[in-house]
Design an enzyme around this catalytic site. Structure first.
Site, short mmCIF file in Angstrom:
data_model
loop_
_atom_site.label_atom_id
_atom_site.label_comp_id
_atom_site.label_asym_id
_atom_site.label_seq_id
_atom_site.Cartn_x
_atom_site.Cartn_y
_atom_site.Cartn_z
N ALA A 190 33.92 52.24 30.24
CA ALA A 190 34.81 52.43 31.40
C ALA A 190 36.23 52.49 30.86
CB ALA A 190 34.64 51.28 32.38
N GLY A 231 42.67 45.73 33.45
CA GLY A 231 41.31 45.91 32.92
C GLY A 231 40.36 46.34 34.01
N ASN A 232 39.09 46.34 33.69
CA ASN A 232 38.08 46.66 34.69
C ASN A 232 36.86 45.77 34.48
OD1 ASN A 232 36.04 48.09 32.96
ND2 ASN A 232 37.84 49.37 32.55
N ARG A 233 35.88 45.89 35.35
CA ARG A 233 34.78 44.91 35.39
C ARG A 233 33.59 45.30 34.54
NH1 ARG A 233 33.74 44.61 41.51
NH2 ARG A 233 32.02 43.26 40.88
N SER A 234 33.72 46.31 33.70
CA SER A 234 32.57 46.72 32.89
C SER A 234 32.24 45.63 31.86
CB SER A 234 32.89 48.03 32.16
OG SER A 234 31.85 48.33 31.27
#
Ligand code: C5P
Length: 434
Positions: free
Chosen positions: A289, A222-225
């Site tokens: 994102a 995943g990502n931090r958005s």
């Protein structure tokens, strides 16, 4: 000591924005207590004006205690202070939440049979109405005509949310969450109503959040958005009158008012939702994102570690499609496509130079550029961006709330819709970064 009266003079040194919170008689009146709380705690001086029916749901002592002001539904209290005129005249903003079908009808037709409708007739400030009622009442041609009439006069009428209504019923008609109404109120105060309805009639699609690409049934890349910027974009567009579809990837934020939501998880799901929604959209905004890669294989069962310490699985990744590029390739005439770019400068070029190249490469109309050199943007309440236009324009938006950034993006979209591709023709192919 003189008793405090309904329209007691607000001290002249009180610089807080003056908000009248009208509450009409629907069960959602209880949610207006939270809205009142949010508004007072964020520095607004709030006077509550309920209708008589609203007081059947929530009593005057509750409104008085939470607002710190006396409360009445009647024009016959403290008549010497002319409250039916003064409250509206003094207000910087009038918000009615919930606005029932009856309140909408009375407001649309200029009736003045209680204090709240008097306030609505005397107010010269922006007015925000948050309807809540059963689906049948909301969809009735009479209500829709009243809403259209109010909007044509510059009143901001949020679309109700969809979901659980009183009893077992579900459908459009729910009061938007108090946080969403407060956000719409704050932006209306900040912008002074200048952009009220300037996106009316437009269909917009906004993606938000960050995709998650599963490795196995329990793990993902995943990502931090957080989705905050995309949600602010959706909320601002709805507040400016657009019909908004929000495609939200893994977000846990309160939904903006008047927005239809499609929840997605992976990049491929986001792609499907965006391509479907973009078909009849006037504006498409890719604020999500999106993972550039996903695991080539998703393990059917949880990947187990063995007793062998040297047994370290290798995950092979494959490319995800570039959804923005696909949206640009398939866009219909006149459609405005907006991309986002998180950029850092390097030895070869600065952030804006890289961003200009990306704008040209992706072929979108606008690119909202975030300088993420310090990784400071994710999950924060504030953002600083530059909005690049394919025509060569560059609008810097200094560190502001994500709501203010959202409005700056919509200003650029509005400009783009007004000027169309004509500006692009005027622009040099090799545009200097401003
Ligand atoms: O190329 P880059 O990832 O920096 O581009 C960012 C923009 O492209 C964002 O608008 C993002 O939503 C979009 N994007 C996309 N599909 C991807 C990766 C990014 O639509 N696979």
């Amino acid at each position: 000591m003189a008793a405090t009266t309904l329209s007691d003079t607000i001290p002249t040194d009180d610089a807080r924005p003056r908000v009248v919170l009208g509450v009409s008689g629907g069960i959602a009146a209880y949610k207006a207590c939270t809205l009142l709380r949010i508004l007072t705690e964020t520095g607004h001086d709030v006077r509550v004006v309920p209708t008589r029916a609203a007081l059947e749901f929530v009593g005057a002592p509750t409104w008085a205690a939470l607002s710190g002001h006396p409360v009445s539904a009647s024009t016959w209290d403290d008549v010497h202070e002319v409250p039916h005129v003064r409250l509206g005249q003094r207000a910087d903003l009038v918000v009615v939440a919930p606005a029932t079908a009856d309140l909408l009808a009375r407001a649309a037709h200029g009736l003045a049979d209680d204090l709240l409708t008097n306030v609505l007739l005397t107010a010269r400030c922006p007015v925000l109405l948050a309807p809540a009622m059963h689906t049948e009442m909301w969809q009735h041609p009479a209500t829709q005509a009243n809403v259209a009439l109010l909007r044509s006069r510059g009143v901001v009428v949020l679309d109700p949310a969809s979901g659980r209504l009183t009893g077992a019923d579900t459908g459009p008609g729910r009061l938007p969450e108090p946080e969403a109404i407060a956000a719409a109120a704050v932006r209306l105060l900040a912008r002074g109503g200048a952009d009220v309805g300037d996106l009316a009639g437009l269909r917009v699609v906004v993606s938000a959040g960050g995709t998650r690409e599963p490795l196995d049934p329990v793990r993902y890349l995943g990502n931090r958005s957080s989705g905050k910027q995309g949600f602010a974009l959706a909320g601002a567009a709805a507040a400016r009158g657009a019909h908004v579809r929000l495609v939200a990837a893994n977000t846990v934020l309160p939904l903006p008012g008047g927005v239809e939501v499609t929840a997605v998880g992976t990049a491929l799901e986001l792609r499907t939702a965006m391509l479907a929604a973009a078909g009849d959209a006037d504006v498409v905004v890719m604020a999500a994102a999106v993972a550039d890669f996903r695991p080539a294989q998703v393990a059917e069962h949880k990947i187990k570690k063995t007793d062998d310490p040297d047994d370290t699985p290798v995950v092979r990744l494959v490319r995800n499609p570039d959804i923005l590029a696909e949206l640009v390739a398939g866009r219909r005439p006149g459609q405005v496509v907006v991309g986002f770019a998180a950029e850092t400068g390097d030895e070869s070029a600065d952030v804006l130079t890289h961003a200009r190249r990306k704008l040209a490469r992706k072929g979108c109309d606008l690119l909202v550029v975030n300088d993420v050199s310090g990784g400071q943007v994710f999950g924060q309440e504030h953002n600083a961006v530059t909005v690049l236009d394919a025509a060569g324009g560059a609008v810097p938006v200094p560190l502001s709330t994500k709501e203010a950034v959202a409005d700056a993006v919509w200003d650029a979209v509005r400009h783009r819709l007004d000027t169309g591709a004509a500006d692009d023709d005027a622009a040099d192919g090799d545009v200097d970064v401003m």
